[in-house]
Design an enzyme around this catalytic site. Structure first.
Site, short mmCIF file in Angstrom:
data_model
loop_
_atom_site.label_atom_id
_atom_site.label_comp_id
_atom_site.label_asym_id
_atom_site.label_seq_id
_atom_site.Cartn_x
_atom_site.Cartn_y
_atom_site.Cartn_z
N GLU A 1 -4.21 2.08 -7.16
CA GLU A 1 -4.73 2.88 -5.90
C GLU A 1 -4.08 4.24 -6.68
O GLU A 1 -2.90 4.22 -6.13
CB GLU A 1 -4.40 2.54 -5.26
CG GLU A 1 -5.53 1.16 -4.78
CD GLU A 1 -5.77 1.33 -2.74
OE1 GLU A 1 -6.92 0.68 -2.21
OE2 GLU A 1 -5.31 1.90 -2.06
N HIS B 1 1.07 -1.44 -0.29
CA HIS B 1 -0.45 -0.27 0.18
C HIS B 1 0.58 1.89 -0.53
O HIS B 1 1.32 0.97 0.96
CB HIS B 1 -0.80 -0.14 0.89
CG HIS B 1 -1.79 1.01 1.48
ND1 HIS B 1 -1.68 2.38 1.27
CD2 HIS B 1 -3.46 0.78 0.97
CE1 HIS B 1 -2.60 2.71 1.50
NE2 HIS B 1 -3.94 2.41 1.11
P1 PGA Z 1 -9.65 5.18 0.86
O1 PGA Z 1 -8.32 4.35 1.01
O2 PGA Z 1 -10.87 4.94 0.61
O3 PGA Z 1 -10.29 6.02 2.57
O4 PGA Z 1 -9.57 6.94 -0.06
C1 PGA Z 1 -8.30 3.45 0.20
C2 PGA Z 1 -7.26 2.83 0.78
O5 PGA Z 1 -6.19 3.05 0.66
O6 PGA Z 1 -6.93 2.06 0.02
#
Ligand code: PGA
Length: 260
Positions: free
Chosen positions: A171, A103
């Protein structure tokens, strides 16, 4: 008898990433509310990513529901002098069958690199855990027009690490968290399409790509209708079980309408 491969639609994934949130008591309440909501009856393949401390509790509570339990990270070694780390075997022992890796918060705050994410991906595959590898471009990379190259670099590093199914979560770093804004569906579709094409061209492997980053209910339904998006990975909007259940229902419906 199972359906022939051509008739079997690939799963549409919807996951709840809790990050550093929820005690075991809160985790139990979330699971109970999700089960009571009926959202587990939709066609989407659901997964939840609790902190390590709540993994076993969540796995027990959701046993038999079909909801997959995933961890937020793991170490690449099987055991040893790695204070503060968790191995794949420990995760499996707690009921996890999937693990989120790389992540952007871990890449940024804990110095994770494509190299360490690759080591972890290989270790997860060896241990029989399904890796969900997060990839994403920064705002600078987007503005320089090198988003696809950044995604390909991160994904190829992870895929090169071992044989087996690897899921990706696209992401965009600029889309995550309270300072982020959800990416436009057309932009997401373009990135997912380009990434999948590159992976097939360079490795011969097909991979599913989920989207994550400020997904909420209206955005989730719009994104789910995009044929290139194989799932949603939800952060803040999933912390409330009823909110997550509503999103699951809306996104599953939008997906079905778009693909039937
Ligand atoms: P968020 O987080 O929906 O709070 O933006 C998503 C993620 O980091 O997977």
């Amino acid at each position: 008898m199972s359906a022939p491969a051509a008739e079997r639609a690939p799963p549409f994934w919807i996951g709840a990433g809790w990050k550093m949130n929820k005690t075991r008591t809160e985790a139990r309440a979330w699971c109970d509310a999700l089960l009571a909501s009926g959202a587990t009856e939709t066609s989407a393949r659901l997964f939840v990513v609790p902190p390590f401390t709540a993994l076993a509790t969540v796995a027990e509570r959701l046993a038999g529901s079909g909801v997959i339990v995933a961890a937020q990270n793991m170490h690449w070694e099987e055991a040893g002098a790695w204070t503060g780390e968790i191995s794949a075997a420990m995760l499996r022992d707690c009921g996890a069958t999937m693990v989120e890796l790389g992540h952007s918060e871990r890449r940024r705050n804990f110095s994770e690199t494509d190299g360490t994410v690759a080591l972890k991906t290989a270790a997860a595959l060896r241990a029989g855990l399904l890796p969900l590898v997060c990839v994403g471009e920064t705002a600078e990379e987007r503005d320089e027009g090198v988003s696809d190259a950044a995604l390909a670099r991160q994904a190829l590093a992870a895929l090169g690490a071992g044989e087996g199914e690897v899921l990706f979560a696209y992401e965009p770093v600029w889309a995550i968290g309270t300072a982020g804004r959800v990416a436009e569906p057309a932009y997401v579709s373009d990135r997912c399409r380009a990434l999948k094409r590159t992976l097939v061209e360079r490795t011969g492997r097909r991979a599913q790509v989920l989207y994550g980053g400020s997904v909420d209910l209206p955005a989730g339904a719009a994104l789910a209708a995009g044929p290139e998006v194989d799932g949603l990975f939800v952060g803040r909007a999933a912390l409330d079980a009823e909110g997550f259940a509503g999103l699951v229902r809306a996104a599953s419906k939008a997906r079905q309408a778009a693909t039937s």
